[in-house]
Design an enzyme around this catalytic site. Structure first.
Site, PDB file in Angstrom:
ATOM      1  N   GLU A 398       0.852  -1.185   0.000  1.00  0.00           N
ATOM      2  CA  GLU A 398       0.000   0.000   0.000  1.00  0.00           C
ATOM      3  C   GLU A 398       0.887   1.234   0.000  1.00  0.00           C
ATOM      4  OE1 GLU A 398      -2.054  -0.382   3.730  1.00  0.00           O
ATOM      5  OE2 GLU A 398      -1.759   1.703   4.260  1.00  0.00           O
ATOM      6  N   HIS A 483      -1.942  -6.393  10.964  1.00  0.00           N
ATOM      7  CA  HIS A 483      -2.805  -7.454  10.443  1.00  0.00           C
ATOM      8  C   HIS A 483      -2.609  -8.793  11.149  1.00  0.00           C
ATOM      9  CE1 HIS A 483      -2.710  -5.202   6.274  1.00  0.00           C
ATOM     10  NE2 HIS A 483      -3.398  -4.544   7.197  1.00  0.00           N
ATOM     11  N   ASN A 521      -4.957  -6.615   2.587  1.00  0.00           N
ATOM     12  CA  ASN A 521      -5.494  -6.132   3.858  1.00  0.00           C
ATOM     13  C   ASN A 521      -6.692  -7.010   4.232  1.00  0.00           C
ATOM     14  OD1 ASN A 521      -4.604  -4.132   1.815  1.00  0.00           O
ATOM     15  ND2 ASN A 521      -4.325  -2.894   3.614  1.00  0.00           N
TER      16      ASN A 521
HETATM   17  P1  FAE Z   1     -11.012  -6.702  15.820  1.00  0.00           P
HETATM   18  O1  FAE Z   1     -11.554  -5.781  14.793  1.00  0.00           O
HETATM   19  O2  FAE Z   1      -9.656  -6.425  16.372  1.00  0.00           O
HETATM   20  O3  FAE Z   1     -12.075  -6.735  17.017  1.00  0.00           O
HETATM   21  C1  FAE Z   1     -11.831  -7.375  18.231  1.00  0.00           C
HETATM   22  C2  FAE Z   1     -12.549  -6.613  19.324  1.00  0.00           C
HETATM   23  O4  FAE Z   1     -12.559  -7.398  20.522  1.00  0.00           O
HETATM   24  C3  FAE Z   1     -11.887  -5.289  19.699  1.00  0.00           C
HETATM   25  O5  FAE Z   1     -12.857  -4.271  19.700  1.00  0.00           O
HETATM   26  C4  FAE Z   1     -11.322  -5.541  21.100  1.00  0.00           C
HETATM   27  O6  FAE Z   1     -11.308  -4.375  21.897  1.00  0.00           O
HETATM   28  C5  FAE Z   1     -12.271  -6.591  21.634  1.00  0.00           C
HETATM   29  N1  FAE Z   1     -11.702  -7.463  22.668  1.00  0.00           N
HETATM   30  C6  FAE Z   1     -10.502  -8.062  22.672  1.00  0.00           C
HETATM   31  N2  FAE Z   1     -10.344  -8.846  23.781  1.00  0.00           N
HETATM   32  C7  FAE Z   1     -11.522  -8.734  24.467  1.00  0.00           C
HETATM   33  C8  FAE Z   1     -11.980  -9.289  25.690  1.00  0.00           C
HETATM   34  N3  FAE Z   1     -11.232 -10.156  26.407  1.00  0.00           N
HETATM   35  N4  FAE Z   1     -13.212  -8.938  26.140  1.00  0.00           N
HETATM   36  C9  FAE Z   1     -13.968  -8.080  25.420  1.00  0.00           C
HETATM   37  N5  FAE Z   1     -13.579  -7.526  24.255  1.00  0.00           N
HETATM   38  C10 FAE Z   1     -12.369  -7.857  23.777  1.00  0.00           C
HETATM   39  O7  FAE Z   1     -10.997  -8.205  15.322  1.00  0.00           O
HETATM   40  N6  FAE Z   1      -7.372  -4.066   7.595  1.00  0.00           N
HETATM   41  C11 FAE Z   1      -7.834  -3.863   6.346  1.00  0.00           C
HETATM   42  O8  FAE Z   1      -8.443  -4.784   5.758  1.00  0.00           O
HETATM   43  N7  FAE Z   1      -7.664  -2.661   5.702  1.00  0.00           N
HETATM   44  C12 FAE Z   1      -6.977  -1.627   6.304  1.00  0.00           C
HETATM   45  O9  FAE Z   1      -6.842  -0.548   5.709  1.00  0.00           O
HETATM   46  C13 FAE Z   1      -6.457  -1.831   7.609  1.00  0.00           C
HETATM   47  N8  FAE Z   1      -5.748  -0.843   8.239  1.00  0.00           N
HETATM   48  C14 FAE Z   1      -5.377  -1.038   9.550  1.00  0.00           C
HETATM   49  C15 FAE Z   1      -4.772   0.027  10.244  1.00  0.00           C
HETATM   50  C16 FAE Z   1      -4.500  -0.104  11.596  1.00  0.00           C
HETATM   51  C17 FAE Z   1      -3.831   1.033  12.337  1.00  0.00           C
HETATM   52  C18 FAE Z   1      -4.834  -1.301  12.291  1.00  0.00           C
HETATM   53  C19 FAE Z   1      -4.564  -1.453  13.757  1.00  0.00           C
HETATM   54  C20 FAE Z   1      -5.423  -2.351  11.607  1.00  0.00           C
HETATM   55  C21 FAE Z   1      -5.697  -2.238  10.245  1.00  0.00           C
HETATM   56  N9  FAE Z   1      -6.328  -3.257   9.547  1.00  0.00           N
HETATM   57  C22 FAE Z   1      -6.724  -3.075   8.250  1.00  0.00           C
HETATM   58  C23 FAE Z   1      -6.591  -4.567  10.180  1.00  0.00           C
HETATM   59  C24 FAE Z   1      -8.053  -4.752  10.564  1.00  0.00           C
HETATM   60  O10 FAE Z   1      -8.531  -3.630  11.288  1.00  0.00           O
HETATM   61  C25 FAE Z   1      -8.174  -6.041  11.386  1.00  0.00           C
HETATM   62  O11 FAE Z   1      -7.740  -7.108  10.550  1.00  0.00           O
HETATM   63  C26 FAE Z   1      -9.585  -6.313  11.841  1.00  0.00           C
HETATM   64  O12 FAE Z   1     -10.058  -5.262  12.657  1.00  0.00           O
HETATM   65  C27 FAE Z   1      -9.660  -7.632  12.611  1.00  0.00           C
HETATM   66  O13 FAE Z   1     -11.025  -7.947  12.797  1.00  0.00           O
HETATM   67  P2  FAE Z   1     -11.465  -8.921  13.951  1.00  0.00           P
HETATM   68  O14 FAE Z   1     -12.930  -9.047  13.920  1.00  0.00           O
HETATM   69  O15 FAE Z   1     -10.648 -10.164  13.873  1.00  0.00           O
END
Ligand code: FAE
Length: 543
Positions: A398, A483, A521
């Site tokens: 990217e 990621h 991503n």
């Molecule tokens: P996620 O979205 O991380 O959700 C997990 C949730 O569970 C979070 O809200 C936590 O606070 C919560 N949690 C964790 N432990 C506990 C617990 N014990 N009790 C209660 N709650 C809890 O998981 N991906 C893209 O495809 N495109 C992008 O442009 C991109 N840019 C990114 C930029 C940044 C800065 C970051 C950090 C990530 C980026 N990603 C991107 C990755 C993407 O956001 C990530 O793959 C997904 O958010 C993961 O989705 P999940 O549902 O696995």
């Protein structure tokens, strides 16, 4: 843009203002306060409560599970450790910008931990008040993992890049999943549900805000690499209005990793808002799940700690649920499951729980450019270098912004590479904590692949690497990732639909199912896989 027909086909209804207000009881005054709004009844769960379905975490997997469960008529409760980002701070904004970070930026830190944390020999992080901020950087020694904290999970902090993986690679990493179904049904359903839209190429070619990306494109093409526009969930129409001065700036005001106040269709505006409209969703924010055990009866007992925004414990609670959906993300779900197995709370979990973690081959790098990259840069990336099909070293990079508000002649990249190295989450009985055994040398295949591409670009354009952005004389940002993937692999720790082996009624629905790499991503893949798995679970387990 997603058409209304596509949206209806996906099971989504248009969220019109009146219907949304009626559905949530939010007042016009409250709406006027903020461009963001409540997504569901935030009713903190009562100790001893029983719920039919409990979801741990509110990111992509959790949001899909919430929508499909509530649409099936099932009362569903989400437990989310981060806060519900609906209340503006003293500056009238919900989130702070990258240039002026305060406590809202970071999950309980006294100093920011920016991915690009150095500049010409100095640490450019800033002191902040410790607070339940939106971006966490979880430190596992050789690897820091950035994650979103709040209702909406990673969607609150990510760059919004919404990319469907190349089909041959998807078939390689998830061979047990019917790719025809994914590409015919679930990827389109996910893209529609997420509100993915595309850049207007004429605007891209003319606006100062993407000069950095045009320079990145031209340099890549000069070295013989292909480039491609990248779809996004940031509303590009809104962005054009920002540029024209008719909308409040967000992407064009250096907002992204600490949250976007406007423009981005994060999950609280899409899946979670739609789930809330059913009237069947409640959410406890600032509640961290600490344990899941079998019983009483056929259900599960879930323990949790409630904190306030300063981090003080407000309550500890124990509730019961017929079904529990792990959606705490690759790190959160893996840590919980590994701890539950090691401490005998869920002893029959597969031995492979905690295995197969990867960083999607993430590595960052900057080039010192001789061309102007622009003082004004959109914080939302829109273009990538696509060298994935090169067997000598697949790279999808990217072209990232460096939105510092001043000309820096920097070209920055987040490269996704095909790094075969994996790590395990393991329980330390001494500390009672779960660690990740990733070691520094495991990033080398990513560096090698990216170096091949950027050496060639540097050589063709007579430029060089920046060595000051990731430390002092450190070229590669190889010790952190955006990621995280894996830790509870589909078809290994779970069955082929995310059901946890040995425990009927326990499911995994997030990025921990994906074996460490997806080549692009990841959030569209996480969303689409959750759609596929939830369709199966609802059809066969819940009816
Ligand atoms: P996620 O979205 O991380 O959700 C997990 C949730 O569970 C979070 O809200 C936590 O606070 C919560 N949690 C964790 N432990 C506990 C617990 N014990 N009790 C209660 N709650 C809890 O998981 N991906 C893209 O495809 N495109 C992008 O442009 C991109 N840019 C990114 C930029 C940044 C800065 C970051 C950090 C990530 C980026 N990603 C991107 C990755 C993407 O956001 C990530 O793959 C997904 O958010 C993961 O989705 P999940 O549902 O696995």
């Amino acid at each position: 843009m997603i058409s209304e027909n596509a949206r209806r086909a996906s099971g989504f209804t248009a969220i019109n203002r009146r219907g949304f207000l009626a559905g949530t009881g939010v007042t016009i005054a409250a709406l006027a306060l903020s461009a963001r709004r409540m997504v569901a009844a935030h009713a903190d769960i009562s100790p001893g409560a029983h719920v039919p379905a409990l979801i741990i975490g509110s990111g992509y997997g959790g949001a899909v599970a919430a929508l499909r469960l509530t649409q099936a008529g099932i009362d569903t409760h989400i437990v989310e450790m981060g806060q519900n980002w609906t209340t503006p701070g003293a500056d009238g904004k919900i989130f702070c910008s990258m240039l002026k970070p305060d406590g809202r930026s970071s999950w309980f830190r006294n100093r920011t931990d920016q991915p690009v944390g150095w500049f010409i020999g100095s640490d450019v992080n800033k002191d902040i008040d410790s607070y339940a901020g939106v971006l966490d950087s979880e430190d596992f020694g050789a690897m820091r993992v950035y994650q979103g904290r709040g209702v909406g999970g990673g969607s609150l902090v990510n760059g919004g890049m919404a990319v469907i993986p190349k089909r041959p690679y998807f078939e390689q990493i998830l061979p047990s999943v019917d790719a025809g179904e994914m590409y015919g049904t679930y990827f389109p359903r996910a893209s529609a549900g997420l509100g993915v839209n595309n850049m207007d190429s004429a605007w891209f070619d003319s606006t100062e805000w993407y000069q950095f990306a045009r320079v990145g494109r031209d340099d890549a093409q000069a070295a013989g690499y292909a480039t491609t526009f990248v779809p996004n969930v940031y509303d590009f129409g809104y962005m054009q209005r920002e540029a024209a001065g008719s909308a409040t700036k967000s992407a064009l005001a250096s907002e992204v990793i600490y949250g976007n106040n406007y423009g981005k269709k994060s999950l609280d505006k899409t899946y979670l808002a739609e789930a809330a409209r059913t009237g069947k969703l409640t959410i406890s924010a600032l509640h961290t799940v600490t344990g899941v055990t079998a019983g009483p009866g056929s259900g599960y007992t879930v323990t949790m700690t409630q904190i306030n925004t300063s981090g003080a414990t407000v309550a500890t609670k124990s509730v019961t649920a017929d079904r529990v959906f792990f959606a705490a993300g690759s790190v959160g779900t893996s840590k919980l499951l590994v701890a539950m197995k090691a401490t005998g709370k869920l002893p029959n979990l597969s031995d492979t729980v905690g295995a197969g973690w990867g960083n999607n081959g993430n590595v960052m790098v900057g080039r010192a450019n001789s061309k102007l990259t622009g003082g004004n840069q959109s914080a939302i990336p829109a273009m990538g270098i696509d060298n994935w099909d090169d067997p000598a070293g697949p790279v999808f990079a990217e072209i990232a912004p460096f939105p510092a508000g001043t000309e820096l002649w920097i070209s920055l990249y987040l490269a996704i590479t095909k790094n075969p190295n994996r790590a395990n989450f393991t329980f330390d009985s001494g500390s009672g904590k779960v660690g990740l055994d990733w070691s520094a040398g495991q990033a080398q295949p990513s560096i090698d692949a990216a170096k091949r591409v950027f050496d060639k670009i540097n050589s063709k354009t007579l430029t060089s690497y920046r060595t000051d952005l990731f430390g002092v004389y450190k070229t590669w940002g190889d010790d952190f990732c955006y990621h995280p993937l894996g830790g509870c692999l589909l078809g290994s720790a779970t069955d082929n639909y995310g059901r946890l082996n040995g425990y009927p009624g326990l499911y995994v629905v997030d990025g921990s199912l994906i074996p460490g790499s997806v080549g692009v991503n990841p959030f569209v893949t996480i969303t689409a896989l959750a759609e596929r798995n939830m369709a199966k679970v609802i059809a066969t387990d819940l009816h």
